[in-house]
Design a protein around this motif. Structure first.
Motif, PDB file in Angstrom:
ATOM      1  N   GLY A 101       0.816  -1.204   0.000  1.00  0.00           N
ATOM      2  CA  GLY A 101       0.000   0.000   0.000  1.00  0.00           C
ATOM      3  C   GLY A 101       0.847   1.249   0.000  1.00  0.00           C
ATOM      4  O   GLY A 101       2.026   1.240   0.373  1.00  0.00           O
ATOM      5  N   HIS A 102       0.244   2.353  -0.442  1.00  0.00           N
ATOM      6  CA  HIS A 102       0.935   3.629  -0.579  1.00  0.00           C
ATOM      7  C   HIS A 102       2.141   3.426  -1.492  1.00  0.00           C
ATOM      8  O   HIS A 102       2.024   2.916  -2.587  1.00  0.00           O
ATOM      9  N   TRP A 103       3.359   3.775  -1.076  1.00  0.00           N
ATOM     10  CA  TRP A 103       4.484   3.637  -1.997  1.00  0.00           C
ATOM     11  C   TRP A 103       5.360   2.419  -1.688  1.00  0.00           C
ATOM     12  O   TRP A 103       6.489   2.326  -2.145  1.00  0.00           O
ATOM     13  N   ALA A 104       4.838   1.478  -0.859  1.00  0.00           N
ATOM     14  CA  ALA A 104       5.613   0.272  -0.570  1.00  0.00           C
ATOM     15  C   ALA A 104       5.840  -0.506  -1.865  1.00  0.00           C
ATOM     16  O   ALA A 104       4.893  -0.832  -2.579  1.00  0.00           O
ATOM     17  N   GLY A 105       7.092  -0.799  -2.196  1.00  0.00           N
ATOM     18  CA  GLY A 105       7.411  -1.446  -3.461  1.00  0.00           C
ATOM     19  C   GLY A 105       7.653  -2.934  -3.321  1.00  0.00           C
ATOM     20  O   GLY A 105       7.222  -3.569  -2.366  1.00  0.00           O
ATOM     21  N   ARG A 106       8.360  -3.498  -4.291  1.00  0.00           N
ATOM     22  CA  ARG A 106       8.685  -4.907  -4.323  1.00  0.00           C
ATOM     23  C   ARG A 106      10.206  -5.078  -4.228  1.00  0.00           C
ATOM     24  O   ARG A 106      10.936  -4.337  -4.911  1.00  0.00           O
ATOM     25  N   PRO A 107      10.704  -5.975  -3.428  1.00  0.00           N
ATOM     26  CA  PRO A 107       9.933  -6.862  -2.555  1.00  0.00           C
ATOM     27  C   PRO A 107       9.284  -6.092  -1.420  1.00  0.00           C
ATOM     28  O   PRO A 107       9.764  -5.033  -1.021  1.00  0.00           O
ATOM     29  N   ALA A 108       8.169  -6.633  -0.896  1.00  0.00           N
ATOM     30  CA  ALA A 108       7.416  -5.931   0.138  1.00  0.00           C
ATOM     31  C   ALA A 108       8.283  -5.718   1.374  1.00  0.00           C
ATOM     32  O   ALA A 108       8.941  -6.652   1.849  1.00  0.00           O
ATOM     33  N   PRO A 109       8.318  -4.506   1.886  1.00  0.00           N
ATOM     34  CA  PRO A 109       9.087  -4.251   3.116  1.00  0.00           C
ATOM     35  C   PRO A 109       8.507  -5.036   4.291  1.00  0.00           C
ATOM     36  O   PRO A 109       7.299  -5.337   4.329  1.00  0.00           O
ATOM     37  N   LEU A 110       9.353  -5.368   5.256  1.00  0.00           N
ATOM     38  CA  LEU A 110       8.918  -6.013   6.495  1.00  0.00           C
ATOM     39  C   LEU A 110       8.897  -4.973   7.609  1.00  0.00           C
ATOM     40  O   LEU A 110       9.902  -4.282   7.843  1.00  0.00           O
ATOM     41  N   ARG A 111       7.774  -4.857   8.275  1.00  0.00           N
ATOM     42  CA  ARG A 111       7.630  -3.916   9.376  1.00  0.00           C
ATOM     43  C   ARG A 111       6.821  -4.585  10.491  1.00  0.00           C
ATOM     44  O   ARG A 111       6.195  -5.624  10.298  1.00  0.00           O
TER      45      ARG A 111
END
Length: 864
Positions: free
Chosen positions: A643-653
């Motif tokens: 979502g929003h500007w999270a790109g690939r690979p998906a960040p881990l939070r």
């Protein structure tokens, strides 16, 4: 099908209003419910409504009050609705009948029978065959009673309402559902108008735009709002475009507000619950509105003009004055159409943002000028309004119905009533009578007269252009019987004042040695619902033995309504969470222990509240499922962000930890969760609702009131979608591994069994109050009461006890003393024993809490 505005059976509706009895009618209607009153009081309460000046009552017919168990119907005694309708006609009242199938009314399940939820395929309030089959069975019982008593041929019924506020409910096919209900009404010979009310202004949502179903409106504004008039006028205009009148089928009870509705174009005004009553037995609802989990009290009273005990409040006189204004203006008012004031109106007090006026049939206008201020200190609170350049007095907290440019010919006088600043309550040849507590300004033609404020028993008189003008104090206007041309008034005698008796302490009772029997209800792997045990109103007991070795806590899921849980002999504080998941600390217990739960139905949900499982319409009651918590793991980290500007690979939070400037837009967090056993995912810190998806299933909304997601054993991909909220506290997630507590024995005590035991003549040992109880202990007490003409109010005083009372062969109600959930309705601390209901038996149950359970005394007062 004929259009409802062209009926030839005696009732006609069009944009000009309602016509029957040979002419137009403006209808004042009071709610009065036979099922909330002793049968012996029906006639007196109906006569009381008629004496208020109201000409109609609206009455629900609760389905589950008449079908007490599947296929078991009752229309006798207090359930004899046909007799009630006949009494209404004898007392000169019309009736708007509301048979549902759903009625809301803060009644058990909204009148939908509790057993409907036992069929997983049945979907309440939907165009669905299983539900409609059950509705057909109900309508086959109820609608013939109404058809036989329709106006004008055989009775007082002038309208029949289908459903109730359907626009609050997520009905998938409104048109199909309302069409099915309409067709059943037509099949049973209902010829009076069929109406359907909108609860939040969605006319299509309430009616499905079905031909032959007239939309009506329920308005519940803030009485002090300056914006009531433009909102109501909009609906009057929308309905006039359909050549229909504005029918207000529910609204507030204050007559200041009702006057504003009248001036805004309403042809029917039906304030809800003007005449209050009682929720006898196990009939109150649960989870009415607002904060989840409210319980409706035994008293059913929202401050209407008649209290639950039949006492007339100040609004009763306000009703009589408004009714006199309506009668005096007659067809001219009934045929009036909304219009703007068409004149400058200024005030030095808070008033409507856009005052309403009516163009009277035959000429002139009626103008409503509400004073939204209140009286303060010792001042009168009188303000000044300037109408067409003429200053007039207006009392605080009032809404005079001023007449402007009204021809006087219908009252035998040539000329025009240019302005009258007070209510016109009587008119005849040569005389006009006004009701006011402040000075009255009257302009006849060009002649202006100021009449000083009248006092009680001291009418004020003046003359203008050959007319005698009389001003009466409101209390005298209520008692006005006749007026001569010279202004002599004749008043009815003042009713004797009623004085409340001082409370008397009752400290003696007889304690029964026996307890109520239980009906064995079998052995079950998991706790069944009470309804599946045949308990639709009442309570049940669940018992088992379980091994708690190595277990620190239990998880209770889906329990409703009132649960007294005992683990290893320790009674826990009463749970009234309406299905909310509860963690229960059991570290002090070890090995094999006994578990017992007494579960009481306060009532089924009357509103569809998705925040808690047991507050969904049609939700069942019972213990739910009890789980042993085997392990707990923090799973707040390692969520991938989408979502929003999270790109690939998906960040881990961490869950909820993504940073973005796009506040309020949704972000999805995803991770895999593994559990070798059944599990529960707990989302800690939920504020706004979040959406949770397990694998490819349907999204599930998690609320702050119950932030749990059940999971079967296995590996699951979990997605949590929530609006980005950088100011929030963040979310934490934990996973609880579970295994169920099984092998339950059950027993049942429905309301019939409990009532049968309570009304038996059983010897007992005399005890003196106060009576101390252990948590979970019960005492059955027989109490001697004096006779009373108007009934008796019983107020239990104590700590941590629940008291259920029976009299006259019926459960009268329940009171919860001490720590308890929120209550709605009337006084939640009293039981009312109607006159003539002999004997009183109380079931007192002690609960766990900060104080020792104790019934200290019983305060008794007459409700005459």
């Amino acid at each position: 099908m004929s259009h409802p505005t062209t009926l030839d059976q005696g009732i006609a509706l069009d944009a000009r209003g309602i016509r029957f009895e040979g002419g137009p009618q403006l209808v004042l209607c009071a709610s009065l419910f036979y099922f909330r009153l002793p049968r012996e009081q029906w006639r007196a309460r109906l006569a009381q409504v008629r004496a208020s000046g109201y000409t109609c009552v609206d009455v629900y017919l609760p389905w589950n009050f008449h079908e007490t168990a599947p296929g078991r119907w009752s229309f006798e005694g207090r359930r004899d609705v046909a007799a009630f309708l006949d009494l209404a006609q004898e007392e000169g009242l019309y009736v708007i009948a509301r048979p549902g199938p759903y009625i809301c009314s803060e009644w058990d399940g909204g009148a939908l029978p509790g057993w409907l939820g036992l069929d997983p395929q049945l979907r309440v309030r939907q165009h669905e065959p299983r539900f409609l089959d059950r509705v057909t069975a109900w309508f086959d019982q109820a609608l013939p009673l109404l058809a036989e008593r329709q106006y004008p041929a055989n009775g007082p019924v002038i309208m029949v309402q289908l459903e109730n506020e359907l626009d609050f409910f997520d009905c998938e096919d409104r048109t199909g559902y309302l069409t099915a209900l309409r067709d059943q009404a037509v099949r049973h010979g209902i010829t009076v108008p069929l109406i359907a009310c909108s609860g939040q202004g969605d006319l299509e949502g309430a009616t499905g735009d079905v031909p032959g179903v007239v939309p009506a409106c329920n308005f519940y504004p803030d009485d002090d709002s300056p914006y009531i008039e433009p909102e109501v006028r909009r609906y009057a205009e929308l309905l006039a475009e359909r050549d229909l009148p504005l029918l207000i089928t529910e609204t507030n009870r204050r007559h200041r507000t009702l006057r504003r509705l009248l001036a805004s174009g309403a042809s029917l005004i039906a304030p809800y619950l003007q005449s209050s009553g009682w929720n006898f037995g196990y009939t109150p609802s649960a989870g009415n509105w607002g904060r989840p989990g409210n319980l409706m009290s035994h008293g059913y009273d929202f401050g209407g003009y008649v209290s639950s005990t039949g006492t007339e409040r100040p609004e009763y006189a306000e009703a009589q004055i408004l009714a006199r204004v309506i009668d005096t203006l007659g067809p001219r008012l009934a045929l009036a159409t909304p219009t703007g004031p068409h004149m400058p109106v200024t005030t030095d007090f808070p008033t409507s943002s856009s005052p309403s006026a009516l163009r009277l049939d035959g000429g002139g206008r009626l103008l409503a000028v509400p004073h939204l201020g209140t009286r303060t200190g010792t001042g009168t609170g009188t303000g000044t309004a300037v109408v067409n350049g003429v200053p007039v007095a207006v009392a605080a907290d009032s809404c005079p119905l001023m007449l402007v440019d009204v021809p006087l010919r219908p009252w035998g006088h040539d000329g025009t009533l240019t302005l009258a600043s007070a209510d016109l309550v009587a008119a005849g040849e040569g005389v006009l009578v006004f009701s006011s507590e402040v000075p009255v300004t009257v302009v006849v033609g060009e002649t202006r007269v100021e009449i000083p404020a009248p006092a009680a028993g001291a009418p004020r008189r003046a003359t203008a252009a050959g007319l005698t003008l009389v001003a009466l104090a409101p209390g005298d206007a209520v008692r006005l019987r006749s007026t001569d041309r010279n202004g002599t008034v004749r008043l009815d005698a003042t009713a004797p004042a009623r004085h409340a008796s001082a409370p008397v302490a009752v400290r003696r009772a007889r304690r029964r040695a026996d307890t109520a029997p239980e009906r064995a209800a079998g052995r079950h792997e998991l706790p069944p619902t009470l309804e599946s045990l045949g308990v639709y109103r009442g309570r049940g007991t669940y018992r088992t033995t379980t091994d708690l070795t190595g277990v620190d806590e239990l998880l209770l899921v889906g329990a409703a309504d009132i649960v007294d849980l005992s683990v290893a002999g320790r009674v826990r504080p009463t749970i009234a969470g309406f299905g909310a998941t509860r963690r229960i600390d059991v570290r002090e217990a070890a090995g094999s222990v006994e578990v017992e739960a007494v579960v009481e139905i306060w009532g089924h949900a009357n509103f569809d509240d998705a925040r808690l499982p047991a507050l969904r319409l049609g939700a069942l009651r019972g213990l739910g499922t009890l789980w042993r918590v085997r392990e707990t793991a923090d799973v707040s980290a390692l969520w991938s962000v989408h979502g929003h500007w999270a790109g690939r690979p998906a960040p881990l939070r961490e869950l909820g930890g993504w940073s973005s400037t796009r506040v309020g837009l949704p972000v999805t967090y995803t991770r895999e969760i593994r559990s070798a056993t059944a599990a529960a995912l707990h989302l800690k810190g939920v504020v706004e609702p979040v959406r949770v998806t397990v694998a490819d299933g349907e999204p599930h909304t998690v609320h702050a009131e119950d932030p749990w997601v059940p999971l079967p054993a296995g590996t699951h991909r979990i997605s949590v979608t929530l609006p980005h909220h950088p100011s929030g506290g963040g979310l934490r997630a934990e996973l609880l591994g579970l295994d169920p507590v099984t092998d339950w024995t059950c027993s049942a005590q429905d309301d019939d069994l409990l009532t049968g035991f309570a009304t038996e003549a059983t010897p007992g040992q005399e005890v003196l109050l106060p009576l101390a109880l252990a948590p979970g202990e019960e005492a059955w007490l027989d109490v001697d009461l004096p006779a009373s003409h108007g009934g008796l109010l019983l107020r239990p005083d104590g700590t941590q006890v629940r008291v259920t009372g029976w009299a006259g062969g019926e459960c009268v109600g329940r009171v919860w003393v001490g720590d308890r959930p929120d209550f709605s309705g009337g006084d939640a601390n009293v039981l009312w024993i109607p006159p003539g209901w002999s004997g009183l038996t109380l079931l007192v149950r002690g609960g766990a809490g900060p104080e020792v359970p104790e019934l200290r005394t019983l305060w008794l007062e007459s409700s005459d």
